[in-house]
Design a protein around this motif. Structure first.
Motif: not given
Length: 434
Positions: A196-221
């Protein structure tokens, strides 16, 4: 159907110039939306076009107070003006336009007929002259036709036949259907809906989520998985209440042995439509202000869902339930039922912060209120010092429910607010302030 109880001695002008009647009408649409099992994003479309139709009638009736949205919302070029010399009851006409669009955008014909007939009877029973009655219906119809035509060009029909989501189960970071329904992804092409008002669906881009990592206990994911798992195993009664209050699952599939049945609640945008009514009543907002507030809130909800769904199906991130069951605890279940779309970003937190921002722009910050929306579903009220406090609580509700990692919810809150701020900057609705 539920209309306001009124004194039979009141004339039609008094009866229809009551903001509670408009709120009741929105609630009636809310019930129809719930009854038809529409997803939150599709529901946002119903509320949007219904409220815009009503707003355009009110803007025509109060030209010194409100601007038309024609030329401001993408694709809406013109809206018919009232015929000179014809007396119209704009409040009644707005209700008729609202109901016409509310049911016609998505529902089968006749979904709101009983309620519409009750409004017409209310007009006749309270002395609305036949010429004003007919003029009001005629104007509602002329506005409704234009808004309906506009709605049909938003790509909704085209997205009905687009390809289904491609499940790639071999990629552990990617979303797959979740129990108990294992439903297909909901509206994977919603980013193709006209904003309606945004120029496009991609006008506001969130930063990528944390990289998938379930083995490194120190990773953000890994750390966010552990945060969610540890927290959801020890929910307090207060945290459970917060979670249930913001559940807003339009169709929960309950499974008990071989028995399956659904239970329904208002969707997230339906919940915020109810909050608008609560706020308008507390503020003693007049009819026109109430319609304006519903419309502005519906606009930000609509665009914020487009923004969010673009993120969801850009990143296609796996849900906590899938990750935890596969790699940490096969018996763990989220407190709430996981909806059928990717984890990042969070639709409810995006829409809630957008709606809160819109309501704050009308009623101000530090507007304390009690939300009684969920009482009809057996969930006790919650009170807030501001709309933004409610939206921030929502970010915890989706986390406590086991549906989203909390960093996801916080990011979603930020971008929902940015969508609403864009709407506030670009749209001119009230002629005295925003």
């Amino acid at each position: 159907m539920q209309l306001i109880a009124c004194n039979t001695k009141k004339d039609y002008k008094t009866i229809f110039n009551d903001s509670k009647l408009y709120s009741n009408t929105v609630h009636e649409l809310n019930k129809v939306v719930m009854g038809n099992n529409f997803s939150p994003i599709v529901a946002s479309r119903n509320y949007l076009y219904a409220n815009v139709a009503a707003y355009e009638v009110i803007a025509a009736g109060y030209p010194n107070q409100y601007y038309s949205l024609a030329g401001q919302l993408h694709g809406l070029t013109t809206v018919p003006k009232p015929v000179a010399g014809k007396t119209i009851n704009y409040e009644f006409s707005a209700l008729m336009a609202f109901c016409t669009l509310g049911e016609s955008v998505t529902f089968p014909e006749g979904s709101m007929d009983d309620y519409v007939n009750s409004l017409k009877k209310l007009a006749k029973d309270h002395g609305m002259p036949s010429d004003i009655y007919e003029n009001s219906l005629e104007y509602a119809n002329s506005v409704s036709k234009v808004i309906m035509s506009w709605s049909k060009k938003d790509n909704y029909a085209e997205t009905r036949s687009m390809e289904r989501y491609n499940v790639q189960a071999e990629d552990p970071s990617r979303w797959v259907p979740t129990p108990p329904a294992y439903a297909s992804a909901v509206e994977p092409h919603w980013n193709k809906i006209r904003p309606l008002v945004m120029d496009s669906a991609a006008q506001f881009k969130a930063p990528p989520p944390f990289p998938f990592n379930i083995t490194d206990k120190k990773s953000a994911y890994y750390k966010q998985v552990m945060q969610l798992l540890d927290s959801t195993r020890h929910l307090s009664d207060e945290q459970k209440h917060i979670t249930e209050f913001w559940d807003d699952n339009p169709f929960k599939l309950n499974v008990s042995g071989h028995v399956m049945y659904g239970t329904k609640k208002f969707s997230p945008p339906g919940h915020w439509m109810s909050i608008v009514g609560i706020a308008a009543e507390k503020a003693k907002a007049d009819y026109a202000t109430t319609v304006f507030t519903y419309t502005k809130t519906a606009i930000v909800l609509f665009d914020s869902f487009i923004q969010c769904w673009n993120e969801k199906f850009t990143y296609n991130t796996v849900r906590p339930e899938t990750v935890i069951n596969r790699s940490f605890d096969p018996d763990w279940q989220p407190y709430l039922q996981t909806p059928a779309f990717p984890e990042y970003t969070c639709g409810h937190s995006t829409g809630s912060s957008a709606a809160a921002e819109a309501l704050t722009s009308v009623f101000g910050d530090n507007f304390a209120y009690t939300d009684s929306s969920e009482l009809e579903f057996g969930i006790k009220n919650r009170s807030y010092k501001s709309f933004n406090e409610a939206a921030m609580e929502n970010t915890w509700a989706r986390f406590y429910g086991g549906l989203h990692f909390h960093p996801t919810c916080l990011s979603s809150n930020k971008y929902g607010k940015e969508v609403a701020q864009l709407v506030d900057e670009r749209l001119h609705m009230k002629k005295t302030g925003k």
